[in-house]
Design a protein around this motif. Structure first.
Motif, PDB file in Angstrom:
ATOM      1  N   VAL A  13      -0.783  18.431   9.377  1.00  0.00           N
ATOM      2  CA  VAL A  13      -1.527  19.158  10.643  1.00  0.00           C
ATOM      3  C   VAL A  13      -1.187  17.908  11.803  1.00  0.00           C
ATOM      4  N   LEU A  14      -0.983  16.736  11.795  1.00  0.00           N
ATOM      5  CA  LEU A  14      -0.608  15.815  12.927  1.00  0.00           C
ATOM      6  C   LEU A  14       0.938  16.162  13.547  1.00  0.00           C
ATOM      7  N   MET A  53      13.538   2.247  12.135  1.00  0.00           N
ATOM      8  CA  MET A  53      12.839   3.560  12.127  1.00  0.00           C
ATOM      9  C   MET A  53      12.735   4.123  13.792  1.00  0.00           C
ATOM     10  N   GLY A  74      -3.897   5.261  10.724  1.00  0.00           N
ATOM     11  CA  GLY A  74      -4.051   3.599  10.749  1.00  0.00           C
ATOM     12  C   GLY A  74      -5.093   2.992  10.033  1.00  0.00           C
ATOM     13  N   GLY A  75      -5.256   3.760   8.756  1.00  0.00           N
ATOM     14  CA  GLY A  75      -6.219   3.449   7.837  1.00  0.00           C
ATOM     15  C   GLY A  75      -6.095   1.923   7.311  1.00  0.00           C
ATOM     16  N   GLY A  79     -12.798  11.080   9.616  1.00  0.00           N
ATOM     17  CA  GLY A  79     -12.518  12.318   9.855  1.00  0.00           C
ATOM     18  C   GLY A  79     -11.186  12.801   9.965  1.00  0.00           C
ATOM     19  N   VAL A 116      -9.400   7.094  14.270  1.00  0.00           N
ATOM     20  CA  VAL A 116      -9.958   8.388  13.544  1.00  0.00           C
ATOM     21  C   VAL A 116      -8.933   8.427  12.141  1.00  0.00           C
ATOM     22  N   VAL A 169      -8.871   4.727   1.735  1.00  0.00           N
ATOM     23  CA  VAL A 169      -7.808   4.012   2.414  1.00  0.00           C
ATOM     24  C   VAL A 169      -8.363   2.673   3.251  1.00  0.00           C
ATOM     25  N   ILE A 173      -8.896   9.755   8.282  1.00  0.00           N
ATOM     26  CA  ILE A 173      -9.362  10.849   7.452  1.00  0.00           C
ATOM     27  C   ILE A 173      -9.966  10.262   6.267  1.00  0.00           C
ATOM     28  N   ASP A 174      -9.454   9.189   5.527  1.00  0.00           N
ATOM     29  CA  ASP A 174      -9.899   8.921   4.139  1.00  0.00           C
ATOM     30  C   ASP A 174     -10.248   7.481   4.360  1.00  0.00           C
ATOM     31  N   LEU A 189       0.729  -1.237   0.100  1.00  0.00           N
ATOM     32  CA  LEU A 189       0.140  -0.100  -0.016  1.00  0.00           C
ATOM     33  C   LEU A 189       1.036   1.099  -0.187  1.00  0.00           C
ATOM     34  N   TYR A 234      10.716   0.104   5.153  1.00  0.00           N
ATOM     35  CA  TYR A 234      11.034   1.695   5.326  1.00  0.00           C
ATOM     36  C   TYR A 234      12.651   1.750   5.430  1.00  0.00           C
ATOM     37  N   ASP A 270       3.378  10.731   6.731  1.00  0.00           N
ATOM     38  CA  ASP A 270       4.560  11.606   7.099  1.00  0.00           C
ATOM     39  C   ASP A 270       3.936  12.954   7.141  1.00  0.00           C
TER      40      ASP A 270
HETATM   41  N1  SAM Z   1       2.025   2.718   8.846  1.00  0.00           N
HETATM   42  C1  SAM Z   1       2.301   3.867   7.902  1.00  0.00           C
HETATM   43  C2  SAM Z   1       3.503   4.484   8.234  1.00  0.00           C
HETATM   44  O1  SAM Z   1       4.160   4.359   9.374  1.00  0.00           O
HETATM   45  O2  SAM Z   1       3.579   5.475   7.460  1.00  0.00           O
HETATM   46  C3  SAM Z   1       1.010   4.660   8.122  1.00  0.00           C
HETATM   47  C4  SAM Z   1      -0.048   3.680   8.232  1.00  0.00           C
HETATM   48  S1  SAM Z   1      -1.758   4.566   7.653  1.00  0.00           S
HETATM   49  C5  SAM Z   1      -1.860   4.210   5.946  1.00  0.00           C
HETATM   50  C6  SAM Z   1      -1.553   6.419   7.519  1.00  0.00           C
HETATM   51  C7  SAM Z   1      -2.971   7.051   7.667  1.00  0.00           C
HETATM   52  O3  SAM Z   1      -2.977   8.286   8.178  1.00  0.00           O
HETATM   53  C8  SAM Z   1      -3.282   7.158   6.346  1.00  0.00           C
HETATM   54  O4  SAM Z   1      -4.347   6.110   6.170  1.00  0.00           O
HETATM   55  C9  SAM Z   1      -3.997   8.686   6.200  1.00  0.00           C
HETATM   56  O5  SAM Z   1      -5.221   8.812   5.362  1.00  0.00           O
HETATM   57  C10 SAM Z   1      -3.952   8.957   7.444  1.00  0.00           C
HETATM   58  N2  SAM Z   1      -3.963  10.161   8.005  1.00  0.00           N
HETATM   59  C11 SAM Z   1      -3.463  11.314   7.269  1.00  0.00           C
HETATM   60  N3  SAM Z   1      -3.723  12.430   7.774  1.00  0.00           N
HETATM   61  C12 SAM Z   1      -4.560  12.312   8.846  1.00  0.00           C
HETATM   62  C13 SAM Z   1      -5.433  13.096   9.587  1.00  0.00           C
HETATM   63  N4  SAM Z   1      -5.102  14.414   9.835  1.00  0.00           N
HETATM   64  N5  SAM Z   1      -6.262  12.526  10.305  1.00  0.00           N
HETATM   65  C14 SAM Z   1      -6.708  11.277  10.260  1.00  0.00           C
HETATM   66  N6  SAM Z   1      -5.969  10.440   9.628  1.00  0.00           N
HETATM   67  C15 SAM Z   1      -4.948  10.903   8.756  1.00  0.00           C
END
Ligand code: SAM
Length: 284
Positions: free
Chosen positions: A175-176, A238, A93-94, A144, A114, A120, A116-117, A53, A233, A168
């Motif tokens: 924003v996180l 990491m 954590g999508g 959200g 929580v 995913v 956002i997408d 993914l 990675y 990242d």
């Molecule tokens: N394990 C991966 C890593 O270490 O890079 C990350 C896994 S997961 C796919 C990362 C998730 O963060 C994505 O699904 C993305 O949509 C979500 N995400 C990014 N920004 C976000 C936000 N502001 N609020 C909630 N989810 C968010």
């Protein structure tokens, strides 16, 4: 759903290099590509890694090594916590891997994720299938922006452990990484609460660890660092940063538990940091 142009020729795909001129190349078959409301979402098939993914050209998880990352970002805080944590918040954590690991802890009564997408969540469930059980009565999936959700959740039932499993600091994830998000997060956590997030690969993302460490100390009062070897990675181990509201270290597991990667010795050993990492956090 718009089919978007794949930025690279079919066959060899290279992930985003974060400006380092170093990236991992995979000889893949593309199974899915779409530009969601938030990011470029791709799924590949690789002969050794299985399903891969990627979001905005960055590898998120692969079936071959996801267990390492998901076990280490989940069981270190959950087992290092002084008491059995009851309430867990997962930010992002999508792919559902962190939720899966959190729900293996019988004492966890509430696990809120929580993400956002929604695409995913849906595409990862379809092509990777590594997610936890969203129908588990303890689980709550919220679609959200976690920064918004956390802002509104302050003052509610507190979380003992927060796992920030976000992308990242690019796109929706950016924003996180703001101090405001972390201070809002602290308001949602119990007095002895801990927050854990990945802090990149120090060998190629030299600034992420010191800034994540500094921000965690600023928001929670104290912090510590541990590591995990996630092969896809690229460029080394990491880093993970744990923000500790009561200053109590996570390095001693409360009880015995073993996964495919995680075990009590790996838990303790993850906190043995190389000198150059210590120098990064001392200046952090
Ligand atoms: N394990 C991966 C890593 O270490 O890079 C990350 C896994 S997961 C796919 C990362 C998730 O963060 C994505 O699904 C993305 O949509 C979500 N995400 C990014 N920004 C976000 C936000 N502001 N609020 C909630 N989810 C968010």
């Amino acid at each position: 759903m718009s089919e978007s142009k794949v930025p690279q020729a079919a066959g060899w795909w290279h992930d985003f290099d974060f400006g380092t001129g170093i990236s991992i190349g995979l000889d893949v078959v593309e199974l899915h590509a779409e530009q969601t409301q938030y990011q470029m979402l791709q799924v590949f098939e690789h002969p050794h890694l299985g399903r891969v993914l990627a979001l905005d050209g960055i590898i998120q998880t692969t079936l071959a090594d996801e267990f390492i990352y998901h076990e280490m970002i989940s069981h270190v805080p959950l087992m290092g916590f002084a008491r059995p944590p009851r309430a867990v918040l997962i930010v992002g954590g999508g792919d559902g891997g962190v939720l899966r690991e959190v729900l293996t802890h019988p004492h966890v009564e509430r696990a809120v994720m929580v993400e956002i997408d929604e695409r995913v969540v849906e595409v990862a469930a379809k092509y990777l299938g590594l997610q936890g059980d969203y129908d588990d009565p303890r689980a709550e999936l919220v679609i959200g922006d976690a920064a918004e959700w956390v802002r509104r959740a302050a003052g509610g039932a507190p979380f003992d452990v927060v796992i920030v499993d976000s992308t990242d600091p690019v796109g929706p994830g950016e924003v996180l990484f703001h101090e405001k998000f972390l201070s809002d997060l602290s308001e949602c956590m119990s007095e002895d609460g801990v927050m854990v997030r990945q802090a990149g690969m120090p060998f190629v993302q030299r600034d992420e660890l010191p800034s994540a460490f500094r921000d965690a100390v600023g928001a929670f009062g104290s912090a510590e660092v541990y590591s995990a070897p996630v092969p896809t990675y690229s460029c080394g181990a990491m880093a993970f940063v744990a923000g500790l509201k009561d200053g109590r270290s996570l390095r001693e597991p409360r009880d015995e538990r073993s996964g495919r990667h995680y075990n009590p010795d790996v838990h303790r050993g993850a906190f043995a940091l190389p000198t150059w990492w210590r120098e990064l956090t001392e200046t952090g």
